[in-house]
Design an enzyme around this catalytic site. Structure first.
Site, short mmCIF file in Angstrom:
data_model
loop_
_atom_site.label_atom_id
_atom_site.label_comp_id
_atom_site.label_asym_id
_atom_site.label_seq_id
_atom_site.Cartn_x
_atom_site.Cartn_y
_atom_site.Cartn_z
N ASP A 7 38.34 77.72 -4.26
CA ASP A 7 38.02 77.78 -5.69
C ASP A 7 39.15 78.60 -6.32
O ASP A 7 39.14 79.82 -6.26
CB ASP A 7 36.67 78.45 -5.92
N GLU A 68 39.37 72.79 -5.78
CA GLU A 68 38.81 72.36 -7.06
C GLU A 68 39.92 71.81 -7.94
O GLU A 68 40.95 72.46 -8.14
CB GLU A 68 38.11 73.51 -7.77
N ASP A 141 32.75 82.82 -6.94
CA ASP A 141 33.95 82.13 -6.46
C ASP A 141 33.80 81.77 -4.97
O ASP A 141 34.27 80.72 -4.53
CB ASP A 141 35.19 83.02 -6.63
#
EC number: 3.1.21.10
Length: 194
Positions: A7, A68, A141
Protein backbone atom coordinates in the site's frame (compact mmCIF):
# COMPACT_ATOMS: atom_id res chain seq x y z
CA UNK A 1 3.03 -18.79 -3.79
CA UNK A 2 4.27 -15.98 -1.58
CA UNK A 3 2.69 -12.61 -2.34
CA UNK A 4 3.91 -9.29 -1.01
CA UNK A 5 1.28 -6.56 -1.00
CA UNK A 6 2.25 -2.88 -0.99
CA UNK A 7 0.00 0.00 0.00
CA UNK A 8 2.24 2.80 -1.28
CA UNK A 9 2.76 5.96 0.68
CA UNK A 10 5.58 8.36 1.36
CA UNK A 11 5.12 8.64 5.13
CA UNK A 12 3.75 5.13 5.71
CA UNK A 13 4.08 2.38 3.13
CA UNK A 14 2.18 -0.73 4.14
CA UNK A 15 3.73 -4.13 3.46
CA UNK A 16 1.83 -7.39 3.87
CA UNK A 17 3.08 -10.87 3.05
CA UNK A 18 0.88 -13.93 2.66
CA UNK A 19 1.20 -17.40 1.25
CA UNK A 20 -1.42 -18.65 -1.17
CA UNK A 21 -1.61 -22.41 -1.01
CA UNK A 22 -3.73 -25.04 -2.65
CA UNK A 23 -7.49 -24.54 -2.82
CA UNK A 24 -7.09 -20.80 -2.22
CA UNK A 25 -5.84 -21.41 1.31
CA UNK A 26 -4.26 -18.16 2.47
CA UNK A 27 -1.80 -17.89 5.33
CA UNK A 28 -0.45 -14.83 7.07
CA UNK A 29 3.33 -14.41 7.06
CA UNK A 30 4.16 -10.80 7.90
CA UNK A 31 2.79 -7.28 8.10
CA UNK A 32 4.63 -4.03 8.68
CA UNK A 33 4.82 -0.40 7.70
CA UNK A 34 7.91 1.14 6.13
CA UNK A 35 8.14 4.73 7.32
CA UNK A 36 9.88 7.91 6.31
CA UNK A 37 10.00 11.09 8.31
CA UNK A 38 8.35 14.18 6.86
CA UNK A 39 11.17 16.14 8.51
CA UNK A 40 13.82 14.97 6.03
CA UNK A 41 14.27 15.87 2.38
CA UNK A 42 12.21 14.17 -0.30
CA UNK A 43 15.16 12.25 -1.74
CA UNK A 44 16.02 10.77 1.66
CA UNK A 45 12.38 9.89 2.27
CA UNK A 46 12.28 8.01 -1.03
CA UNK A 47 15.53 6.26 -0.17
CA UNK A 48 14.09 5.15 3.19
CA UNK A 49 10.99 3.71 1.49
CA UNK A 50 13.08 2.00 -1.20
CA UNK A 51 15.46 0.48 1.34
CA UNK A 52 12.59 -0.75 3.49
CA UNK A 53 10.79 -2.33 0.54
CA UNK A 54 14.02 -3.89 -0.72
CA UNK A 55 14.69 -5.42 2.70
CA UNK A 56 11.21 -6.97 2.77
CA UNK A 57 11.58 -8.39 -0.73
CA UNK A 58 14.99 -9.84 0.09
CA UNK A 59 13.73 -11.29 3.36
CA UNK A 60 10.56 -12.92 2.01
CA UNK A 61 11.48 -13.57 -1.67
CA UNK A 62 7.91 -13.23 -2.93
CA UNK A 63 6.70 -14.87 -6.11
CA UNK A 64 4.63 -11.77 -6.89
CA UNK A 65 4.28 -8.19 -5.69
CA UNK A 66 0.81 -6.66 -5.64
CA UNK A 67 0.72 -2.86 -5.51
CA UNK A 68 -2.21 -0.50 -5.17
CA UNK A 69 -2.79 1.26 -8.48
CA UNK A 70 -2.48 4.99 -7.93
CA UNK A 71 -5.50 7.00 -8.97
CA UNK A 72 -6.05 10.73 -9.22
CA UNK A 73 -6.94 12.53 -6.03
CA UNK A 74 -7.61 16.17 -5.37
CA UNK A 75 -4.47 16.48 -3.22
CA UNK A 76 -1.63 16.64 -5.74
CA UNK A 77 1.12 16.20 -3.11
CA UNK A 78 -0.49 13.05 -1.75
CA UNK A 79 -0.92 11.44 -5.16
CA UNK A 80 2.64 12.38 -6.14
CA UNK A 81 4.15 10.78 -3.04
CA UNK A 82 1.95 7.72 -3.45
CA UNK A 83 2.95 7.36 -7.10
CA UNK A 84 6.62 7.72 -6.22
CA UNK A 85 6.35 5.01 -3.54
CA UNK A 86 4.52 2.73 -5.99
CA UNK A 87 7.29 3.28 -8.52
CA UNK A 88 9.90 2.37 -5.93
CA UNK A 89 8.04 -0.86 -5.16
CA UNK A 90 7.96 -1.69 -8.88
CA UNK A 91 11.66 -0.89 -9.21
CA UNK A 92 12.63 -3.04 -6.22
CA UNK A 93 10.56 -5.93 -7.61
CA UNK A 94 11.96 -5.55 -11.13
CA UNK A 95 15.52 -5.59 -9.79
CA UNK A 96 14.73 -8.95 -8.19
CA UNK A 97 12.87 -10.24 -11.24
CA UNK A 98 9.61 -10.50 -9.29
CA UNK A 99 6.41 -10.09 -11.31
CA UNK A 100 4.33 -7.05 -10.37
CA UNK A 101 0.57 -6.58 -10.47
CA UNK A 102 -1.39 -3.39 -9.91
CA UNK A 103 -4.83 -3.52 -8.32
CA UNK A 104 -7.23 -0.66 -7.68
CA UNK A 105 -8.75 -0.15 -4.23
CA UNK A 106 -12.11 -1.15 -5.73
CA UNK A 107 -10.67 -4.44 -7.01
CA UNK A 108 -9.20 -5.20 -3.59
CA UNK A 109 -12.47 -4.37 -1.80
CA UNK A 110 -14.42 -6.52 -4.23
CA UNK A 111 -12.04 -9.47 -3.85
CA UNK A 112 -12.03 -9.24 -0.05
CA UNK A 113 -15.63 -8.35 0.78
CA UNK A 114 -17.59 -8.94 -2.41
CA UNK A 115 -18.43 -5.23 -2.47
CA UNK A 116 -16.23 -2.79 -4.39
CA UNK A 117 -17.63 0.08 -2.32
CA UNK A 118 -16.97 -1.52 1.08
CA UNK A 119 -15.89 0.69 3.95
CA UNK A 120 -12.32 0.43 5.26
CA UNK A 121 -13.47 -1.23 8.50
CA UNK A 122 -15.26 -3.95 6.50
CA UNK A 123 -12.08 -4.68 4.56
CA UNK A 124 -10.02 -4.77 7.77
CA UNK A 125 -12.46 -7.20 9.39
CA UNK A 126 -12.44 -9.49 6.36
CA UNK A 127 -8.64 -9.44 6.13
CA UNK A 128 -8.55 -10.46 9.79
CA UNK A 129 -11.06 -13.23 9.15
CA UNK A 130 -9.55 -14.54 5.89
CA UNK A 131 -6.07 -14.77 7.41
CA UNK A 132 -7.39 -16.10 10.73
CA UNK A 133 -5.72 -13.32 12.73
CA UNK A 134 -6.52 -12.71 16.38
CA UNK A 135 -6.71 -8.93 15.88
CA UNK A 136 -6.97 -6.48 13.02
CA UNK A 137 -3.65 -5.37 11.58
CA UNK A 138 -2.79 -1.75 12.29
CA UNK A 139 -2.32 0.87 11.04
CA UNK A 140 -4.73 0.89 8.11
CA UNK A 141 -1.80 0.90 5.65
CA UNK A 142 -0.77 -2.52 6.95
CA UNK A 143 -4.28 -3.94 6.55
CA UNK A 144 -4.51 -2.46 3.06
CA UNK A 145 -1.23 -4.12 2.08
CA UNK A 146 -2.55 -7.50 3.23
CA UNK A 147 -5.79 -6.82 1.32
CA UNK A 148 -3.78 -6.19 -1.85
CA UNK A 149 -1.89 -9.45 -1.39
CA UNK A 150 -5.16 -11.33 -0.81
CA UNK A 151 -6.70 -9.63 -3.85
CA UNK A 152 -3.84 -10.84 -6.01
CA UNK A 153 -4.16 -14.37 -4.65
CA UNK A 154 -7.87 -14.44 -5.48
CA UNK A 155 -7.83 -12.31 -8.65
CA UNK A 156 -4.34 -12.37 -10.18
CA UNK A 157 -5.29 -10.26 -13.20
CA UNK A 158 -3.36 -7.03 -13.27
CA UNK A 159 0.09 -8.51 -13.83
CA UNK A 160 2.27 -6.05 -15.66
CA UNK A 161 4.36 -8.44 -17.71
CA UNK A 162 2.83 -11.86 -17.33
CA UNK A 163 5.16 -14.64 -18.44
CA UNK A 164 7.30 -12.33 -20.56
CA UNK A 165 9.81 -11.92 -17.73
CA UNK A 166 10.36 -15.70 -17.58
CA UNK A 167 11.31 -15.79 -21.26
CA UNK A 168 14.32 -13.56 -20.63
CA UNK A 169 15.86 -15.81 -17.99
CA UNK A 170 18.38 -18.47 -18.80
CA UNK A 171 17.76 -21.98 -17.48
CA UNK A 172 20.42 -21.40 -14.83
CA UNK A 173 18.80 -18.12 -13.75
CA UNK A 174 15.41 -19.83 -13.43
CA UNK A 175 16.94 -22.61 -11.33
CA UNK A 176 18.76 -20.09 -9.14
CA UNK A 177 15.59 -18.04 -8.61
CA UNK A 178 13.60 -21.15 -7.76
CA UNK A 179 16.27 -22.37 -5.32
CA UNK A 180 16.39 -18.96 -3.63
CA UNK A 181 12.61 -18.89 -3.24
CA UNK A 182 12.53 -22.45 -1.89
CA UNK A 183 15.26 -21.61 0.60
CA UNK A 184 13.34 -18.57 1.79
CA UNK A 185 10.13 -20.60 2.10
CA UNK A 186 11.94 -23.19 4.23
CA UNK A 187 13.32 -20.42 6.47
CA UNK A 188 9.89 -18.81 6.80
CA UNK A 189 8.28 -22.16 7.61
CA UNK A 190 11.01 -22.84 10.15
CA UNK A 191 10.48 -19.41 11.74
CA UNK A 192 6.73 -20.08 11.85
CA UNK A 193 7.33 -23.46 13.54
CA UNK A 194 6.08 -25.51 10.61
Amino acid sequence: MIILGVDPGLTRCGVGVIEAGEHRRLSFIHVDVVRSSPDITQDLRLLAIYNGLSEKMDRFAPDAVSIERVFAQSNRNTVLGTAQAAGLAMLAAAQRNIPVALHTPTEAKLAITGNGQAQKIQVERMVTRILNLTKMPTPADAADALALAICHALRPAGALQGGEREQHLTAAQRQWAEAAQNSTRRRINHDRGM
